[in-house]
Write an enzyme that holds these catalytic residues in place. Structure first.
Site, PDB file in Angstrom:
ATOM      1  N   CYS A 162       0.805  -1.231   0.000  1.00 23.96           N
ATOM      2  CA  CYS A 162       0.000   0.000   0.000  1.00 23.96           C
ATOM      3  C   CYS A 162       0.836   1.279   0.000  1.00 23.96           C
ATOM      4  CB  CYS A 162      -0.927   0.024   1.210  1.00 23.96           C
ATOM      5  SG  CYS A 162      -1.789  -1.523   1.484  1.00 23.96           S
ATOM      6  N   HIS A 294      -3.634   7.629   5.643  1.00 26.38           N
ATOM      7  CA  HIS A 294      -3.734   6.292   5.068  1.00 26.38           C
ATOM      8  C   HIS A 294      -5.174   5.801   5.250  1.00 26.38           C
ATOM      9  CE1 HIS A 294      -2.222   2.704   3.277  1.00 26.38           C
ATOM     10  NE2 HIS A 294      -2.519   1.960   4.319  1.00 26.38           N
ATOM     11  N   GLU A 305      -2.980   5.276  13.395  1.00 28.46           N
ATOM     12  CA  GLU A 305      -2.580   6.472  12.660  1.00 28.46           C
ATOM     13  C   GLU A 305      -2.912   7.742  13.444  1.00 28.46           C
ATOM     14  OE1 GLU A 305      -2.649   8.286   8.130  1.00 28.46           O
ATOM     15  OE2 GLU A 305      -4.040   6.673   8.653  1.00 28.46           O
ATOM     16  N   LYS A 326     -10.111   7.433   0.749  1.00 27.53           N
ATOM     17  CA  LYS A 326     -10.456   6.038   0.459  1.00 27.53           C
ATOM     18  C   LYS A 326     -11.942   5.784   0.663  1.00 27.53           C
ATOM     19  CE  LYS A 326      -5.986   3.820   1.474  1.00 27.53           C
ATOM     20  NZ  LYS A 326      -5.167   5.002   1.848  1.00 27.53           N
ATOM     21  N   HIS A 331      -9.552   1.620  -1.701  1.00 28.05           N
ATOM     22  CA  HIS A 331      -8.117   1.433  -1.461  1.00 28.05           C
ATOM     23  C   HIS A 331      -7.499   0.808  -2.707  1.00 28.05           C
ATOM     24  CE1 HIS A 331      -4.335   0.666   0.247  1.00 28.05           C
ATOM     25  NE2 HIS A 331      -4.687   0.247   1.447  1.00 28.05           N
ATOM     26  N   PHE A 390       1.251  -2.975   4.544  1.00 24.27           N
ATOM     27  CA  PHE A 390       1.565  -4.314   5.026  1.00 24.27           C
ATOM     28  C   PHE A 390       3.060  -4.547   4.841  1.00 24.27           C
ATOM     29  CE2 PHE A 390      -2.745  -6.687   4.448  1.00 24.27           C
ATOM     30  CZ  PHE A 390      -3.261  -5.989   5.529  1.00 24.27           C
TER      31      PHE A 390
END
Length: 403
Positions: A162, A294, A305, A326, A331, A390
């Site tokens: 990502c 994010h 976050e 998003k 995403h 990830f």
């Protein structure tokens, strides 16, 4: 170190064709997420996504090109064409060796992979098309943009889940700033909305069946999207000498590794990436007006976050605007940071901050100004865009209003 500016942008996503369409949807808080439409979708438990609707490859490419380009490459080429046209950049024999392409991508030609697994395993055929490898390789989009536009400089693909697009744009920024290149076409592309792609993500149990609600107490997971966003990064003196319109200036970039867990986010890694971007840009925290988060809509990411933002910005965190687009486009995995850069440019250039839509109920663990449901007008001088992937790989870029 040389200064780096953005002189062109292009996009295609669930929010529409072209950068202007995406920005208009963000301003209006419109969602591009809906029911997925592809083969065997009825076998999935997750049936929503940010799919590019009513897309006809034949409207953009010849039959021979369609044979060679997986959809992720098609999306990248469409967005790059728009970005390069807007920038007005021309590459000749003298300038082409100092122009390159760095893109982010995670899945490669996943539609090609999915189709050909069916051919071999389901239909029991023993031969596949000779272009399967050129279609599915992760660097296909970057290579085809380079070939089509004659960029002969540094060209490669970054694949860090990502964070791929942010890492790619960060590398493009550093190459121009250090003098390796003068012009870089950069951003990201992804097209993972196929049966195999969604089925694999279902196994992680992080997907929502009913919508993306970042920072809301009612959030229950992420929603995937597809598409591309591409930008032209250019050395400042070169851009001004040719009279180019400057959309924004890229001023800082940093990356970090959590070195802790393959899927769970880590606050310390996110803190180091944000602090590093501020330090690289020579900025104080209180100069930042907006962060494109994010913000995946999972319980763990959003909570972590927000805690990281509080660690980095202290009391200024209460005056920051932080939103997750998003909620509108989904995403895009390896392409997501690129689409989100559009929102950051809109914030510093047009003074419009994209909202976090689908926000239903405050969460005490996400007690920041998440610009709920409606866009906001504000004088934003500096914006950050966060990507926390990830594998614990983090990448943060800082941009400033055009000089």
């Amino acid at each position: 170190m040389r200064r780096v500016v953005i002189t062109g942008q292009g996009a295609i996503s669930a929010l529409g064709r072209g950068a202007d369409a995406a920005l208009a949807a963000m301003r209006d808080g419109l969602s591009g997420i809906g029911e997925l439409d592809f083969r065997d979708v009825d076998r999935l438990s997750i049936r929503i996504g940010g799919q590019v609707r009513d897309y006809d490859p034949a409207a953009h490419f010849s039959r021979q090109e369609i044979t060679l380009y997986d959809p992720f490459t098609q999306f990248a080429l469409i967005a790059a064409e728009e970005a390069i046209a807007q920038s007005g950049v021309t590459l000749d024999e003298a300038t082409a060796p100092r122009a390159g392409v760095v893109l982010g991508n995670s899945g490669g030609g996943l539609q090609t992979i999915d189709e050909n697994y069916r051919t071999v395993y389901e239909e029991a055929k023993n031969r596949v098309h000779p272009f399967v490898i050129p279609r599915l390789m992760n660097n296909a989009a970057a290579s085809h943009i380079s070939m089509k536009h004659g960029a002969q400089g540094p060209t490669f693909t970054v694949s860090t889940a990502c964070a791929s697009s942010n890492h790619a744009m960060g590398q493009a920024f550093e190459m121009i700033r250090s003098g390796v290149a003068d012009v870089m076409v950069t951003g990201g592309s992804e097209s993972m909305l196929v049966f195999g792609g969604i089925k694999a993500w279902e196994g992680l149990r992080v997907m929502s069946k009913d919508g993306c609600r970042p920072f809301s107490k009612t959030r229950n997971g992420m929603v995937q999207g597809e598409g591309a966003a591409i930008f032209v990064f250019e050395e400042y003196e070169r851009a001004t000498a040719r009279g180019a319109e400057i959309l924004a200036e890229v001023v800082g970039f940093a990356m970090s590794s959590d070195a802790s867990d393959i899927v769970m986010p880590n606050r310390d890694g996110a803190v180091r990436a944000m602090k590093g971007a501020l330090a690289a840009a020579g900025l104080n925290g209180d100069e930042v007006g907006y962060i494109n988060a994010h913000g995946t809509g999972t319980a763990a990411n959003d909570r972590t976050e927000c805690a990281a933002v509080r660690d980095v910005f202290g009391d200024h965190a209460d005056r920051l605007m932080i939103s997750s687009t998003k909620s509108m486009h989904g995403h895009l995995i390896g392409g997501t940071g690129a689409v989100e850069m559009l929102a950051c440019i809109m914030a510093v250039k047009d003074g419009i901050v994209a909202p976090t839509i689908n926000y239903e109920e405050p969460d005490p663990d996400c007690d920041l100004d998440v610009v709920p449901n409606e866009a906001r007008q504000a004088d934003v001088q500096v914006a950050l865009t966060n990507a926390f992937a990830f594998g614990g790989l983090n990448a943060v870029l800082a941009i400033r209003k055009a000089p």
